[in-house]
Design a protein around this motif. Sequence first.
Motif: not given
Length: 209
Positions: A55-80
């Motif tokens: 559950f992260g900020c919507s900021d464009s610089r905060l792409a969860a899958e990229i900064i944690f080096d994960v892929g499809l199906g690994d993380v469930f992302v909610v952003r505001t």
Amino acid sequence: MLENNTTRPATPREAWQRLREGNFRFINGQTQHPNQDGARRQSLVETQEPFAVIFGCSDSRLAAEIIFDVGLGDVFVVRTAGHVIDTASLGSLEYAIDLLNIPLIIILGHDNCGAVTSAIKAKESGRMPKGFIRDLVEHITPSVFAAESHGLFDVNSTVVEHVAQTTERLLERSRIISDAVDEGRTAVVGITYRLAEGKAQLVSGFGVS
């Protein structure tokens, strides 16, 4: 590219370790881009078993899958913006815990957050922004007051406080999530991300020993 890693972490500690390892690779320019090929895509058509909800900020610089080096199906992302909790985000988080049985919730904030900056400026000036931006500011302002009560007035220190406050509010507002934490089925941890370094750092948490 790393071979697909389909072994799902079963505990909060294992899930956090997987994310820490991915962030370390990202910081050091050694990303492996796991679980991002056609075979992985096909394996997820009928089901999903993510090991963490972010559950992260919507900021464009905060792409969860990229900064944690994960892929499809690994993380469930909610952003505001400013990871503000509303009914839609709360329902999404409860879905992740109650129906997907995810063992870890990450609250993800970052330095130089625009939403937190807006809340600080509104408090200092006494002028609220227009439209629904005002709603975001109203949700973040209690964290501004909490930070100031500790002698913290800059945006990045306030971000850390806001992340910690969000972890507490999430447990206060959701019986489903608080019960899961009490039963040891999940944990909630607060993370701040440094934009320049790419580093995700633990700042608060419940349920991770």
